[in-house]
Design a protein around this motif. Sequence first.
Motif, PDB file in Angstrom:
ATOM      1  N   THR A  34       0.811  -1.226   0.000  1.00 42.29           N
ATOM      2  CA  THR A  34       0.000   0.000   0.000  1.00 42.29           C
ATOM      3  C   THR A  34       0.843   1.273   0.000  1.00 42.29           C
ATOM      4  O   THR A  34       0.295   2.368  -0.177  1.00 42.29           O
ATOM      5  N   LYS A  35       2.150   1.139   0.201  1.00 44.33           N
ATOM      6  CA  LYS A  35       3.007   2.325   0.219  1.00 44.33           C
ATOM      7  C   LYS A  35       3.029   2.966  -1.168  1.00 44.33           C
ATOM      8  O   LYS A  35       2.941   2.291  -2.192  1.00 44.33           O
ATOM      9  N   SER A  36       3.183   4.283  -1.193  1.00 42.53           N
ATOM     10  CA  SER A  36       3.052   5.040  -2.445  1.00 42.53           C
ATOM     11  C   SER A  36       4.230   4.870  -3.390  1.00 42.53           C
ATOM     12  O   SER A  36       4.079   4.983  -4.607  1.00 42.53           O
ATOM     13  N   TYR A  37       5.427   4.586  -2.864  1.00 44.77           N
ATOM     14  CA  TYR A  37       6.605   4.514  -3.718  1.00 44.77           C
ATOM     15  C   TYR A  37       6.686   3.149  -4.400  1.00 44.77           C
ATOM     16  O   TYR A  37       6.645   2.107  -3.774  1.00 44.77           O
ATOM     17  N   LYS A  38       6.793   3.180  -5.728  1.00 37.97           N
ATOM     18  CA  LYS A  38       6.855   1.954  -6.525  1.00 37.97           C
ATOM     19  C   LYS A  38       8.292   1.518  -6.804  1.00 37.97           C
ATOM     20  O   LYS A  38       8.570   0.350  -7.029  1.00 37.97           O
ATOM     21  N   GLY A  39       9.202   2.474  -6.829  1.00 39.37           N
ATOM     22  CA  GLY A  39      10.594   2.178  -7.114  1.00 39.37           C
ATOM     23  C   GLY A  39      11.500   3.033  -6.261  1.00 39.37           C
ATOM     24  O   GLY A  39      11.054   3.854  -5.449  1.00 39.37           O
ATOM     25  N   PHE A  40      12.818   2.868  -6.463  1.00 43.01           N
ATOM     26  CA  PHE A  40      13.789   3.579  -5.636  1.00 43.01           C
ATOM     27  C   PHE A  40      13.724   5.085  -5.869  1.00 43.01           C
ATOM     28  O   PHE A  40      13.889   5.874  -4.932  1.00 43.01           O
ATOM     29  N   ALA A  41      13.451   5.501  -7.095  1.00 46.63           N
ATOM     30  CA  ALA A  41      13.360   6.937  -7.379  1.00 46.63           C
ATOM     31  C   ALA A  41      12.228   7.580  -6.582  1.00 46.63           C
ATOM     32  O   ALA A  41      12.376   8.698  -6.056  1.00 46.63           O
ATOM     33  N   ASP A  42      11.104   6.876  -6.473  1.00 41.11           N
ATOM     34  CA  ASP A  42       9.982   7.382  -5.678  1.00 41.11           C
ATOM     35  C   ASP A  42      10.362   7.471  -4.202  1.00 41.11           C
ATOM     36  O   ASP A  42      10.000   8.428  -3.509  1.00 41.11           O
ATOM     37  N   LEU A  43      11.091   6.462  -3.741  1.00 40.99           N
ATOM     38  CA  LEU A  43      11.524   6.448  -2.343  1.00 40.99           C
ATOM     39  C   LEU A  43      12.460   7.611  -2.052  1.00 40.99           C
ATOM     40  O   LEU A  43      12.331   8.290  -1.022  1.00 40.99           O
ATOM     41  N   VAL A  44      13.389   7.859  -2.955  1.00 43.35           N
ATOM     42  CA  VAL A  44      14.320   8.978  -2.791  1.00 43.35           C
ATOM     43  C   VAL A  44      13.567  10.308  -2.749  1.00 43.35           C
ATOM     44  O   VAL A  44      13.837  11.170  -1.896  1.00 43.35           O
ATOM     45  N   LYS A  45      12.626  10.472  -3.658  1.00 46.51           N
ATOM     46  CA  LYS A  45      11.849  11.712  -3.716  1.00 46.51           C
ATOM     47  C   LYS A  45      11.095  11.957  -2.417  1.00 46.51           C
ATOM     48  O   LYS A  45      11.112  13.072  -1.867  1.00 46.51           O
ATOM     49  N   LYS A  83      13.541  12.683   0.570  1.00 49.94           N
ATOM     50  CA  LYS A  83      14.093  14.040   0.518  1.00 49.94           C
ATOM     51  C   LYS A  83      13.042  15.079   0.916  1.00 49.94           C
ATOM     52  O   LYS A  83      13.377  16.124   1.497  1.00 49.94           O
ATOM     53  N   ALA A  84      11.784  14.781   0.588  1.00 42.20           N
ATOM     54  CA  ALA A  84      10.706  15.710   0.956  1.00 42.20           C
ATOM     55  C   ALA A  84      10.434  15.675   2.458  1.00 42.20           C
ATOM     56  O   ALA A  84      10.009  16.673   3.052  1.00 42.20           O
ATOM     57  N   LYS A  85      10.692  14.497   3.080  1.00 40.03           N
ATOM     58  CA  LYS A  85      10.466  14.335   4.516  1.00 40.03           C
ATOM     59  C   LYS A  85      11.714  13.732   5.160  1.00 40.03           C
ATOM     60  O   LYS A  85      11.740  12.552   5.512  1.00 40.03           O
ATOM     61  N   PRO A  86      12.780  14.536   5.311  1.00 43.76           N
ATOM     62  CA  PRO A  86      14.045  14.007   5.840  1.00 43.76           C
ATOM     63  C   PRO A  86      13.880  13.380   7.227  1.00 43.76           C
ATOM     64  O   PRO A  86      13.147  13.889   8.072  1.00 43.76           O
ATOM     65  N   ALA A  87      14.561  12.259   7.404  1.00 39.61           N
ATOM     66  CA  ALA A  87      14.631  11.583   8.704  1.00 39.61           C
ATOM     67  C   ALA A  87      13.261  11.198   9.259  1.00 39.61           C
ATOM     68  O   ALA A  87      13.041  11.217  10.476  1.00 39.61           O
ATOM     69  N   THR A  88      12.336  10.834   8.380  1.00 40.51           N
ATOM     70  CA  THR A  88      11.025  10.366   8.835  1.00 40.51           C
ATOM     71  C   THR A  88      10.732   8.943   8.352  1.00 40.51           C
ATOM     72  O   THR A  88      10.130   8.162   9.085  1.00 40.51           O
ATOM     73  N   LEU A  89      11.131   8.610   7.143  1.00 45.32           N
ATOM     74  CA  LEU A  89      10.940   7.248   6.651  1.00 45.32           C
ATOM     75  C   LEU A  89      11.854   6.287   7.406  1.00 45.32           C
ATOM     76  O   LEU A  89      12.998   6.632   7.738  1.00 45.32           O
ATOM     77  N   GLY A 135      21.931  10.995  -1.371  1.00 45.68           N
ATOM     78  CA  GLY A 135      21.673  12.293  -0.756  1.00 45.68           C
ATOM     79  C   GLY A 135      20.380  12.368   0.029  1.00 45.68           C
ATOM     80  O   GLY A 135      19.641  13.358  -0.045  1.00 45.68           O
ATOM     81  N   LEU A 136      20.089  11.323   0.792  1.00 40.90           N
ATOM     82  CA  LEU A 136      18.868  11.325   1.597  1.00 40.90           C
ATOM     83  C   LEU A 136      19.160  10.795   2.997  1.00 40.90           C
ATOM     84  O   LEU A 136      20.257  10.314   3.275  1.00 40.90           O
ATOM     85  N   LYS A 137      18.169  10.916   3.886  1.00 34.52           N
ATOM     86  CA  LYS A 137      18.352  10.457   5.261  1.00 34.52           C
ATOM     87  C   LYS A 137      17.087   9.762   5.740  1.00 34.52           C
ATOM     88  O   LYS A 137      15.997  10.328   5.693  1.00 34.52           O
ATOM     89  N   MET A 138      17.247   8.508   6.198  1.00 31.97           N
ATOM     90  CA  MET A 138      16.140   7.730   6.752  1.00 31.97           C
ATOM     91  C   MET A 138      16.495   7.319   8.186  1.00 31.97           C
ATOM     92  O   MET A 138      17.626   7.519   8.634  1.00 31.97           O
TER      93      MET A 138
END
Length: 329
Positions: free
Chosen positions: A138-149, A152-158, A181-184
Amino acid sequence: MLGKINGGLIGVFVLVCAGTMAQANAQQTSEWPSKPVRFIVPFPPGGSVDPLARLTGARLYASLGQQFVVDNRTGASGAIGTALGAKSAPDGYTYVFVFDTHAVNPSLISNLPYNTLKDLASVMIVGTAPMVLTTHPTKSYKGFADLVKLAKAKPATLTFGTVGSGSLGHLAMMLAQNQAGLKMVHVPYKGGGPALTAAIGGEIDIAVTSVAVPVPHIRAGRLRAVVTTGEKRTQSIADTPTLIESGLPGFAAHAWWGIVTPAGIPGPVLNKMHSELTKAYNQPELHKQLREQFSMDLVIGTPEAMTKFVAVEIARWSKVVKEYGIRAD
């Protein structure tokens, strides 16, 4: 003259001792195993290490007629069970099925109660496999590019879950985040099974495990594969791209499985165990099962090759542990 006689007697004594030792070694080897053998698994059921040990034990029972009993001793990224193995008698009746955390723990755990290279004897590297990032369908991201986007929009939340702090999945994700260039947020678990359960239940956004563990859940629709960490796609989930394909050139990281035993094990017993394992893993049915069910690239290496491999892995990942200031759970 007396010196020659004494010298001759000494020579005879040495030959007799050598013959006695050789006879004792041969007898010890022929009698092994004369009682149940313990397989320590330092991770809980539900991951990949536990079923590998159970499959191995069943095959050895069939060929040797002795029980191989799995003993799950979990915690500290595999260090608790491995410590128990290291302190066991080196008599050929205790083995530890280790995962990739085995080579990370020396730099991760400052008070590790054993020396990885000195207190344990290598038996073999069984195989390697890429890791995979999975999520709830049910998660919105289908691929790694979606996950990165999204990250980056919600740093340190995923959140991403792994088999523990300092596990190869954890270290690989630290490198991937830096490169992308992201932070989880990392959430450590005691094994691949608990991490996947959390992902299936929606408690974490991403689970990072070896490909071996989540494939049944992916096929059943309980999880969706996002990306893998190998140099090429994995046959069992061939429609899932790699991180290299997804914008991280040159990135690759692999999980691995191995078997160790307390240092000081008699050489003939170690050689017999290695020979029996080699025959078991080369059985066409088991060989196929490990490749298809575990997505494992079988290595079935020598004890010497495993010792060298582990030393290289310890040096490689200790740099990542220090660079990112990673600490044990």
